[in-house]
Design an enzyme around this catalytic site. Structure first.
Site, PDB file in Angstrom:
ATOM      1  N   HIS A  45       0.756  -1.087  -0.074  1.00  0.00           N
ATOM      2  CA  HIS A  45       0.061   0.044   0.118  1.00  0.00           C
ATOM      3  C   HIS A  45       0.840   1.104   0.048  1.00  0.00           C
ATOM      4  CE1 HIS A  45      -3.714   2.246   0.643  1.00  0.00           C
ATOM      5  NE2 HIS A  45      -2.767   3.263   1.333  1.00  0.00           N
ATOM      6  N   HIS A  95      -4.469   4.525  -3.373  1.00  0.00           N
ATOM      7  CA  HIS A  95      -3.678   3.334  -3.385  1.00  0.00           C
ATOM      8  C   HIS A  95      -3.135   3.510  -4.875  1.00  0.00           C
ATOM      9  CE1 HIS A  95      -2.603  -0.981  -2.603  1.00  0.00           C
ATOM     10  NE2 HIS A  95      -1.695  -0.796  -3.444  1.00  0.00           N
ATOM     11  N   HIS A  97      -1.755   3.182  -8.380  1.00  0.00           N
ATOM     12  CA  HIS A  97      -2.120   2.439  -9.398  1.00  0.00           C
ATOM     13  C   HIS A  97      -2.048   3.091 -10.699  1.00  0.00           C
ATOM     14  CE1 HIS A  97      -5.837   4.769  -8.545  1.00  0.00           C
ATOM     15  NE2 HIS A  97      -6.369   4.589  -9.780  1.00  0.00           N
TER      16      HIS A  97
END
Length: 117
Positions: A45, A95, A97
């Site tokens: 994370h 998060h 991405h």
């Protein structure tokens, strides 16, 4: 932790997996804007690109290594990788991405994918 992508990685929330290794998980976006629209996320994370530092930057390299593997496995020769960092940039899940878009000839700007505001 109440993170949507962490729950997807752990299997708490279902997804259509595209790729997985020790460091990275990739799955199909539920609201695709291109014929191929995969999300590629580190399993660690990290909230956003602003939080990348020397302690976790190797994870980002793994994301791009995975992108190349995904492209090869899916026969994708051309693709675009996009990262949104922060609310004003459109980051809705906190998060880190990356969006892998392919399957259509892309120009520059939102109208290139048929999405205009």
């Amino acid at each position: 932790m109440d993170c949507l992508f962490c729950k997807i990685i752990s299997g708490e929330i279902p997804s259509t997996k595209v790729y997985e290794d020790e460091f990275v998980y990739s799955f199909k976006d539920i609201a695709p804007i291109a014929p191929v629209h995969n999300l590629i996320i580190p399993k660690e994370h990290i909230c956003c690109a602003n939080a990348i530092d020397e302690s976790n930057s190797a994870v980002v390299a793994k994301v791009f290594e995975a992108a190349a593997k995904i492209a090869k496995e899916e026969g994708i020769e051309s693709y675009r990788i996009i990262n949104n960092c922060g609310d004003d940039a459109g980051q809705t899940v906190k998060h880190l991405h990356f969006h892998m878009l392919a399957g259509v000839k892309m120009g520059w700007g939102p109208e290139s994918l048929g999405k205009t505001e």
